[in-house]
Design an enzyme around this catalytic site. Structure first.
Site, PDB file in Angstrom:
ATOM      1  N   ASP A   1      28.649  36.939 -15.376  1.00  0.00           N
ATOM      2  CA  ASP A   1      29.140  36.284 -16.598  1.00  0.00           C
ATOM      3  C   ASP A   1      28.536  34.892 -16.713  1.00  0.00           C
ATOM      4  OD1 ASP A   1      30.791  35.631 -14.295  1.00  0.00           O
ATOM      5  OD2 ASP A   1      32.162  34.604 -15.684  1.00  0.00           O
TER       6      ASP A   1
ATOM      7  N   GLU B   1      24.120  31.374  -6.015  1.00  0.00           N
ATOM      8  CA  GLU B   1      24.372  30.361  -7.042  1.00  0.00           C
ATOM      9  C   GLU B   1      23.240  29.321  -6.985  1.00  0.00           C
ATOM     10  OE1 GLU B   1      26.667  29.824  -9.358  1.00  0.00           O
ATOM     11  OE2 GLU B   1      28.556  30.784  -8.788  1.00  0.00           O
TER      12      GLU B   1
ATOM     13  N   HIS C   1      25.493  24.522 -17.116  1.00  0.00           N
ATOM     14  CA  HIS C   1      26.407  24.800 -18.240  1.00  0.00           C
ATOM     15  C   HIS C   1      25.949  24.133 -19.530  1.00  0.00           C
ATOM     16  CE1 HIS C   1      30.195  26.187 -15.837  1.00  0.00           C
ATOM     17  NE2 HIS C   1      29.096  26.730 -15.376  1.00  0.00           N
TER      18      HIS C   1
ATOM     19  N   ASP D   1      22.429  30.122 -13.791  1.00  0.00           N
ATOM     20  CA  ASP D   1      23.842  30.363 -13.416  1.00  0.00           C
ATOM     21  C   ASP D   1      24.329  31.642 -14.026  1.00  0.00           C
ATOM     22  OD1 ASP D   1      26.431  30.086 -12.519  1.00  0.00           O
ATOM     23  OD2 ASP D   1      26.975  28.534 -13.953  1.00  0.00           O
TER      24      ASP D   1
ATOM     25  N   HIS E   1      27.457  36.586  -9.685  1.00  0.00           N
ATOM     26  CA  HIS E   1      28.311  36.888 -10.843  1.00  0.00           C
ATOM     27  C   HIS E   1      27.416  37.051 -12.057  1.00  0.00           C
ATOM     28  CE1 HIS E   1      28.141  32.939 -12.892  1.00  0.00           C
ATOM     29  NE2 HIS E   1      28.126  32.396 -11.690  1.00  0.00           N
TER      30      HIS E   1
ATOM     31  N   GLU F   1      33.462  35.058 -13.035  1.00  0.00           N
ATOM     32  CA  GLU F   1      33.413  33.921 -12.105  1.00  0.00           C
ATOM     33  C   GLU F   1      33.757  32.631 -12.815  1.00  0.00           C
ATOM     34  OE1 GLU F   1      31.827  30.443  -9.920  1.00  0.00           O
ATOM     35  OE2 GLU F   1      31.153  31.162 -11.896  1.00  0.00           O
ATOM     36  N   GLU F   2      33.269  32.510 -14.040  1.00  0.00           N
ATOM     37  CA  GLU F   2      33.384  31.216 -14.730  1.00  0.00           C
ATOM     38  C   GLU F   2      34.833  30.829 -15.008  1.00  0.00           C
ATOM     39  OE1 GLU F   2      31.077  29.177 -14.914  1.00  0.00           O
ATOM     40  OE2 GLU F   2      29.215  30.314 -14.792  1.00  0.00           O
TER      41      GLU F   2
END
Lengths: 426, 426
Positions: B107, B196, B396, B138, B105, B172-173
């Site tokens: 994003d 990931e 994150h 990520d 992903h 995705e997030e």
């Protein structure tokens, strides 16, 4: 003080009854004019017109921040008071009598969520004896009762010896800058009565309050691996539990004669909590804001030190908080408690007048909330009590109301008390 | 599958080493192009140019909400995906081999408070082996590793039999609408790998999650008379304690072979709490939002019922909450758990390639977080595993980084795994 004759008491009652519709109309006019703290300009126009109808000598001015500088920590800091005039109306006495201030703040809290109101907060609707609306009991009713005390006496052609100083002051809800500004402008008297909602009790003592903020740290992590983090919400719950234990201990250890019957003399209220930014992250910060109560006689600075010590002790009992201590900040709005002696002459005068009008002595009680009393007592050296219509428990909430009959009773009581206090001329 | 020769493994290593600078430059280009969920347009331009350099057949489209309607509850609801293209690049095989999807992903989450960053979140700074920046691990590193697996094989003039389908998917997030849209557009394969951040572990199982909101009622009152009210914050603390007990019970009762070593298999995280509006009012409402984890095999609807039952039981134990029950709402973002059998061929292939390149078998572990795996498995029927560079624990947060050496290792492993999986032509 002479005992009032039954005829005079009856005359006050009859006059009040004849003026009741006007009193209600004037009160409705005030309620329907919004005056949330900070926006008192429009309603002061209405009050000024009412004061002028009573023939009072008007003093209207916008307080200046600089004038309050010495007392700045006792009120909420603002940039200026532009557009927010204070209003004083003096009914001069013939001379030789004791003067009195009848104070009412004119600002109100926000109406809050309209959905919680059955009645329009600015509709001033009447249902039976109840007049509903924001500011109805807190305290536009008190303001109107003050005016009608004068009105009743004027209708009866009574002339007093001492000055009666009516005040419509701003900014009580955020610290009382208006009342303080009036004191500092030179308005002093031999006594002051604030007609805050006391349900017709005579209130010679008010609690103090300390507004605080506590930042409780955590450690962020993704929710899926939350054991890697430390939840600031869980830690805030620990701090809250510790503060509630502190409140309980203080309730046991504090003894003030006027507060003995009050279950929670010095409430510690955590009013807001904001924590975290995302449901799936471990919150790294929780911010609590609240208010802690003090009784008269307690010193603010001493209490602040006790409060800090307690939060430190709470933190010391937890592995995380010991290393990452919560940060306490005291907010503006640090209000000292205040009281007057229970044998102060204004108390006796007010109680006698109440008994003469209603047939029974008034309740005498302390309150745990703060109000403008302290400014009169501390900045002005003026003995001050509270006595007014309505119930403070509905004051800041939806469907605030005041019983109209209580507004009338307060006006009658004040009229009689003014005669006793200021003396009747001629 | 044939055992790769030591020469071929060495050739992969040497080629990866020769391409390392280009790999880093391409990854830095992606990191320095912000692509917070909802704003993936700009970065997809960069990825498309990279795909074109590899000679891939490009498919670029904006998903339509209507196309996802049957699966709407599995992703976050949005109005549309305008300006947010998905991107697929196909490297067609010669025919006759197994196909594979390499998904990443594109994003990222928000950078958050810049003050917490030592490095510019979009600076893509390199310190030793670490490449810093939002989205570094990520999972822009994974996206680049996917591309460089193809690049390495092309440099070695390897032609595969099966198709390699590279994907750069959006959103995705907040639920994986991009991966789901790719599946529903028809992109299926004999296996899928999502790169990931797994720290080079092979991950055949991902946790599910249920996002919830709990409104806990109190009763307002002025802080000075707080005993007249009921603190929603205190009641929220009760609910939180009850949820933590629920989490503990579930950790004891749930048994999934891949989750046995994980201390908190099904974390229940209360991530936000908002309560009260004013420090000196008793808060009348506390709103908690959080995320509860599930393991593969658990059914979302069954778990929802258990969750509701538990909150009801917590409320039943308290006088106030029994009469004023908390209200539970399940938010969008209800993500099922997913797994593939531990003997799935793609697992074996990937593990063998990893061992051939690194000399040791990879860790095989489940994770408690959710990702796009479930869309491939559930909507697509495609066996899917995760294997990638970097540590999800920094994913994150501030100072997110990826070890460059791990990005290279993943590219090498994938290159070798593709040969085994898709077959080498000629």
């Amino acid at each position: 003080m002479t005992t009032p004759t039954p005829d005079f008491i009856e005359a006050i009652r009859a006059t009040a009854a004849s003026l009741r519709d006007e009193l209600v109309a004037d009160l409705r006019h005030l309620i329907s004019t919004p005056s949330v703290t900070g926006e008192e300009g429009a309603v002061q126009e209405v009050v000024e017109a009412q004061y002028r109808r009573l023939g009072l000598e008007i003093d209207r001015w916008e307080p200046r921040v600089a004038d309050l500088a010495d007392w700045a920590e006792h009120v909420t800091e603002v940039e200026n008071y532009d557009g927010r005039p204070n209003l004083v109306g003096v009914w001069p006495g013939a001379g030789g009598g004791r003067s009195i201030i009848l104070n009412g703040h004119i600002d109100t809290v926000e109406p809050g969520d309209r959905e919680n109101w059955t009645y329009d907060p600015y509709g001033a609707e009447i249902v039976g004896d109840r007049l509903y609306g924001r500011g109805s009991c807190d305290m536009k009713a008190g303001q109107i009762a003050n005016q009608y005390a004068v009105r009743i006496l004027q209708s009866l052609d009574v002339r007093l010896n001492g000055d009666v100083i009516l005040q419509s002051t701003i900014s009580e809800e955020d610290g009382g800058a208006g009342a303080l500004a009036a004191v500092l402008r030179g308005y002093r008297a031999d006594a002051a009565i604030i007609t805050e909602p006391t349900e017709l009790a005579v209130v010679p003592a008010q609690g103090g309050s300390l507004m605080f903020r506590i930042d409780v740290p955590g450690r962020s992590a993704h929710a899926a691996t939350r054991n890697e983090g430390v939840s600031a919400i869980e830690k805030a719950a620990l701090v809250l539990a510790g503060l509630l234990a502190f409140e309980q201990e203080r309730n046991h250890s504090i003894d003030h004669p006027l507060y003995r019957d009050i279950a929670n003399k010095i409430p510690i209220n955590v009013g807001t909590l904001r924590a975290g930014t995302w449901p799936s992250s471990v919150p790294e910060l929780a911010v609590m804001e609240g208010r802690a109560g003090l009784v008269p006689g307690e010193d603010l600075d001493t209490f602040k030190a006790q409060f800090l010590d307690r939060v430190e002790a709470i933190a010391a009992a937890d592995d995380w908080l010991r290393e990452h201590p919560p940060i306490v900040t005291f907010l503006t709005g640090q209000f000292a408690a205040a009281d007057v002696p229970v044998d102060a002459p204004i108390l006796t005068t007010l109680a006698s007048a109440h008994k003469a009008l209603t047939g029974a002595p008034p309740a005498m009680t302390a309150v745990t909330y703060g109000a403008d009393m302290r400014h009169f007592v501390q900045a002005g050296g003026v003995p001050c009590v509270m006595y007014g219509p309505g119930d403070v428990r509905v004051a800041h909430y939806s469907n605030e109301f005041v019983p109209i009959s209580e507004v009338v009773t307060v006006a009658e009581t004040l009229a009689l008390a003014l005669c006793a206090w200021c003396g009747v001329a001629g």
